[in-house]
Design a protein around this motif. Structure first.
Motif, PDB file in Angstrom:
ATOM      1  N   ILE A   1       0.702  -1.138   0.179  1.00 18.43           N
ATOM      2  CA  ILE A   1      -0.137   0.146   0.071  1.00 18.43           C
ATOM      3  C   ILE A   1       0.838   1.186   0.021  1.00 18.43           C
ATOM      4  CG2 ILE A   1      -1.778   1.299   1.417  1.00 18.43           C
ATOM      5  CD1 ILE A   1      -2.770  -1.365   2.323  1.00 18.43           C
ATOM      6  N   LEU A   2       1.960   1.292   0.858  1.00 19.93           N
ATOM      7  CA  LEU A   2       2.919   2.426   0.996  1.00 19.93           C
ATOM      8  C   LEU A   2       3.393   2.801  -0.347  1.00 19.93           C
ATOM      9  CD1 LEU A   2       4.278   2.053   4.676  1.00 19.93           C
ATOM     10  CD2 LEU A   2       2.498   3.733   3.832  1.00 19.93           C
ATOM     11  N   TYR A   3       4.034   1.536  -1.015  1.00 18.20           N
ATOM     12  CA  TYR A   3       4.557   1.880  -2.154  1.00 18.20           C
ATOM     13  C   TYR A   3       3.820   2.180  -3.579  1.00 18.20           C
ATOM     14  CZ  TYR A   3       6.808   0.112  -6.548  1.00 18.20           C
ATOM     15  OH  TYR A   3       7.349   0.125  -8.010  1.00 18.20           O
TER      16      TYR A   3
ATOM     17  N   LYS B   1       4.937   8.306  -9.048  1.00 19.55           N
ATOM     18  CA  LYS B   1       5.487   7.293 -10.155  1.00 19.55           C
ATOM     19  C   LYS B   1       6.067   8.530 -11.195  1.00 19.55           C
ATOM     20  CE  LYS B   1       3.898   3.577  -8.539  1.00 19.55           C
ATOM     21  NZ  LYS B   1       4.144   3.479  -7.105  1.00 19.55           N
ATOM     22  N   LYS B   2       6.872   8.023 -11.877  1.00 15.11           N
ATOM     23  CA  LYS B   2       7.955   8.922 -12.863  1.00 15.11           C
ATOM     24  C   LYS B   2       6.985   9.237 -13.929  1.00 15.11           C
ATOM     25  CE  LYS B   2      11.811   8.824 -15.561  1.00 15.11           C
ATOM     26  NZ  LYS B   2      13.000   7.896 -16.108  1.00 15.11           N
ATOM     27  N   SER B   3       6.894  10.448 -14.454  1.00 12.64           N
ATOM     28  CA  SER B   3       6.274  10.841 -15.439  1.00 12.64           C
ATOM     29  C   SER B   3       6.949  11.974 -16.386  1.00 12.64           C
ATOM     30  CB  SER B   3       4.911  11.569 -15.177  1.00 12.64           C
ATOM     31  OG  SER B   3       5.050  12.945 -14.692  1.00 12.64           O
ATOM     32  N   PHE B   4       6.703  12.239 -17.817  1.00 15.23           N
ATOM     33  CA  PHE B   4       7.390  13.069 -18.434  1.00 15.23           C
ATOM     34  C   PHE B   4       7.600  14.384 -17.987  1.00 15.23           C
ATOM     35  CE2 PHE B   4       7.614  15.810 -22.168  1.00 15.23           C
ATOM     36  CZ  PHE B   4       9.044  15.573 -22.756  1.00 15.23           C
ATOM     37  N   PHE B   5       6.291  14.860 -17.292  1.00 12.35           N
ATOM     38  CA  PHE B   5       6.261  16.251 -16.831  1.00 12.35           C
ATOM     39  C   PHE B   5       6.766  16.347 -15.488  1.00 12.35           C
ATOM     40  CE2 PHE B   5       3.098  15.878 -20.217  1.00 12.35           C
ATOM     41  CZ  PHE B   5       3.403  16.859 -20.982  1.00 12.35           C
ATOM     42  N   ARG B   6       6.862  15.117 -14.756  1.00 10.81           N
ATOM     43  CA  ARG B   6       7.141  15.299 -13.252  1.00 10.81           C
ATOM     44  C   ARG B   6       8.357  14.517 -12.970  1.00 10.81           C
ATOM     45  NH1 ARG B   6       2.824  13.579  -9.102  1.00 10.81           N
ATOM     46  NH2 ARG B   6       3.496  11.620 -10.092  1.00 10.81           N
ATOM     47  N   PRO B   7       9.574  15.053 -12.846  1.00 10.58           N
ATOM     48  CA  PRO B   7      10.532  14.086 -12.613  1.00 10.58           C
ATOM     49  C   PRO B   7      10.628  13.983 -10.838  1.00 10.58           C
ATOM     50  CG  PRO B   7      11.585  16.605 -12.703  1.00 10.58           C
ATOM     51  CD  PRO B   7      10.083  16.413 -13.178  1.00 10.58           C
ATOM     52  N   ILE B   8      11.253  12.715 -10.689  1.00  7.61           N
ATOM     53  CA  ILE B   8      11.165  12.172  -9.329  1.00  7.61           C
ATOM     54  C   ILE B   8      12.256  12.543  -8.686  1.00  7.61           C
ATOM     55  CG2 ILE B   8      11.081  10.148  -7.893  1.00  7.61           C
ATOM     56  CD1 ILE B   8       8.352  10.542  -9.381  1.00  7.61           C
ATOM     57  N   LYS B   9      12.317  13.250  -7.424  1.00 10.76           N
ATOM     58  CA  LYS B   9      13.314  13.707  -6.542  1.00 10.76           C
ATOM     59  C   LYS B   9      14.143  12.356  -6.133  1.00 10.76           C
ATOM     60  CE  LYS B   9      11.289  17.794  -5.119  1.00 10.76           C
ATOM     61  NZ  LYS B   9      10.767  18.527  -3.754  1.00 10.76           N
ATOM     62  N   GLU B  10      15.376  12.473  -5.999  1.00  9.33           N
ATOM     63  CA  GLU B  10      16.152  11.268  -5.431  1.00  9.33           C
ATOM     64  C   GLU B  10      15.896  10.968  -3.997  1.00  9.33           C
ATOM     65  OE1 GLU B  10      19.681   8.748  -5.970  1.00  9.33           O
ATOM     66  OE2 GLU B  10      19.038  10.325  -7.429  1.00  9.33           O
ATOM     67  N   GLU B  11      15.469  11.774  -3.209  1.00 14.51           N
ATOM     68  CA  GLU B  11      14.939  11.300  -1.982  1.00 14.51           C
ATOM     69  C   GLU B  11      13.378  10.282  -2.203  1.00 14.51           C
ATOM     70  OE1 GLU B  11      12.748  13.843   1.279  1.00 14.51           O
ATOM     71  OE2 GLU B  11      14.865  14.040   1.569  1.00 14.51           O
ATOM     72  N   THR B  12      12.898  10.591  -2.953  1.00 12.20           N
ATOM     73  CA  THR B  12      11.527   9.840  -3.152  1.00 12.20           C
ATOM     74  C   THR B  12      12.150   8.525  -4.019  1.00 12.20           C
ATOM     75  OG1 THR B  12      10.404  11.780  -3.679  1.00 12.20           O
ATOM     76  CG2 THR B  12       9.408   9.783  -4.541  1.00 12.20           C
ATOM     77  N   LYS B  13      13.026   8.501  -4.803  1.00 18.71           N
ATOM     78  CA  LYS B  13      13.341   7.265  -5.354  1.00 18.71           C
ATOM     79  C   LYS B  13      14.032   6.386  -4.241  1.00 18.71           C
ATOM     80  CE  LYS B  13      15.162   9.311  -9.731  1.00 18.71           C
ATOM     81  NZ  LYS B  13      16.058   9.476 -10.532  1.00 18.71           N
ATOM     82  N   ILE B  14      14.737   6.829  -3.371  1.00 11.07           N
ATOM     83  CA  ILE B  14      15.329   6.073  -1.992  1.00 11.07           C
ATOM     84  C   ILE B  14      14.131   5.468  -1.149  1.00 11.07           C
ATOM     85  CG2 ILE B  14      16.391   6.255  -0.052  1.00 11.07           C
ATOM     86  CD1 ILE B  14      18.466   8.511  -1.292  1.00 11.07           C
ATOM     87  N   VAL B  15      13.233   6.228  -1.054  1.00 16.30           N
ATOM     88  CA  VAL B  15      11.956   5.671  -0.287  1.00 16.30           C
ATOM     89  C   VAL B  15      11.262   4.671  -1.053  1.00 16.30           C
ATOM     90  CG1 VAL B  15       9.859   6.400   0.802  1.00 16.30           C
ATOM     91  CG2 VAL B  15      11.869   7.819   1.323  1.00 16.30           C
ATOM     92  N   THR B  16      11.185   5.063  -2.158  1.00 16.87           N
ATOM     93  CA  THR B  16      10.304   4.067  -3.067  1.00 16.87           C
ATOM     94  C   THR B  16      11.082   2.539  -3.150  1.00 16.87           C
ATOM     95  OG1 THR B  16       9.384   5.696  -4.552  1.00 16.87           O
ATOM     96  CG2 THR B  16       9.480   3.594  -5.495  1.00 16.87           C
ATOM     97  N   ARG B  17      12.636   2.785  -3.350  1.00 20.08           N
ATOM     98  CA  ARG B  17      13.063   1.557  -3.280  1.00 20.08           C
ATOM     99  C   ARG B  17      13.166   0.860  -2.156  1.00 20.08           C
ATOM    100  NH1 ARG B  17      16.275   0.403  -7.137  1.00 20.08           N
ATOM    101  NH2 ARG B  17      17.351  -1.432  -6.962  1.00 20.08           N
ATOM    102  N   ILE B  18      13.155   1.243  -0.881  1.00 16.52           N
ATOM    103  CA  ILE B  18      13.171   0.628   0.383  1.00 16.52           C
ATOM    104  C   ILE B  18      11.691  -0.059   0.521  1.00 16.52           C
ATOM    105  CG2 ILE B  18      12.914   1.025   2.945  1.00 16.52           C
ATOM    106  CD1 ILE B  18      15.124   3.003   2.425  1.00 16.52           C
ATOM    107  N   LEU B  19      10.682   0.684   0.221  1.00 16.90           N
ATOM    108  CA  LEU B  19       9.201   0.429   0.402  1.00 16.90           C
ATOM    109  C   LEU B  19       9.004  -0.866  -0.596  1.00 16.90           C
ATOM    110  CD1 LEU B  19       7.071   3.680   0.658  1.00 16.90           C
ATOM    111  CD2 LEU B  19       7.923   2.006   2.387  1.00 16.90           C
ATOM    112  N   TYR B  20       9.490  -0.881  -1.798  1.00 19.85           N
ATOM    113  CA  TYR B  20       9.322  -1.831  -2.710  1.00 19.85           C
ATOM    114  C   TYR B  20       9.865  -3.023  -2.387  1.00 19.85           C
ATOM    115  CZ  TYR B  20       9.803  -4.647  -7.007  1.00 19.85           C
ATOM    116  OH  TYR B  20       9.693  -5.878  -8.047  1.00 19.85           O
TER     117      TYR B  20
END
Length: 166
Positions: free
Chosen positions: A103-105, A110-129
């Motif tokens: 649920i948290l993941y 999510k990545k989109s063409f108009f909204r790049p994902i911040k590095e911090e969000t990538k880290i959290v997403t990876r840990i949750l995944y």
């Protein structure tokens, strides 16, 4: 290992906790970083809802792994509201269940063409995944002594010149 994995491994647990809680406040209760339990609690059965077992420190929790609820009635310490992949349906899933991390993941942007994902969000997403698919509820804490790369790994990160760039 890619650059993001390397960065997560070398980041202090205090920093991981800080960013996890900023993106997923439900983790503030007890399940930030690292987690290390013997087993996930499986709320997917058709029988009675399992009770969270005696904790490793010997304290009895007596908490259900799932609390049915048709709507989010506000935060409950140690639980995440949502449906997830559990046949139990909509409600509050305890953080000792893999469903809570699914649920948290899924809440993470999510990545989109108009909204790049911040590095911090990538880290959290990876840990949750990683938690959402893990066979056991165990994070591997980053340790500075293990944050060294061999020459071949260094070249893989930055090209033939060596060094690590994030």
């Amino acid at each position: 290992m890619n650059a993001l994995d390397y960065k997560i491994r070398c980041m202090s647990n205090a920093k991981k906790n800080e960013i996890l809680i900023r993106h997923a406040p439900e983790l503030k209760h007890t399940m930030s970083y690292p987690i290390h339990y013997k087993l996930w609690i499986d709320p997917t059965g058709t029988g009675p809802i399992p009770i969270i077992p005696k904790e490793e420190n010997g304290e009895e929790s007596n908490l259900p792994s799932f609390i049915p609820s048709k709507k989010d009635t506000g935060p409950k310490p140690g639980y995440v509201f949502g449906k997830g992949k559990s046949p139990r349906g909509l409600g509050y899933h305890h953080l000792r269940t893999r469903t809570a991390y699914q649920i948290l993941y899924n809440r993470m942007p999510k990545k989109s063409f108009f909204r790049p994902i911040k590095e911090e969000t990538k880290i959290v997403t990876r840990i949750l995944y990683d938690r959402s698919i893990a066979g056991l509820p165990r994070d591997e804490p980053g340790q500075a002594s293990r944050c060294t790369l061999s020459g071949a790994d260094t070249k893989a990160f930055s090209g033939a010149g060596g060094g690590v760039a994030f």
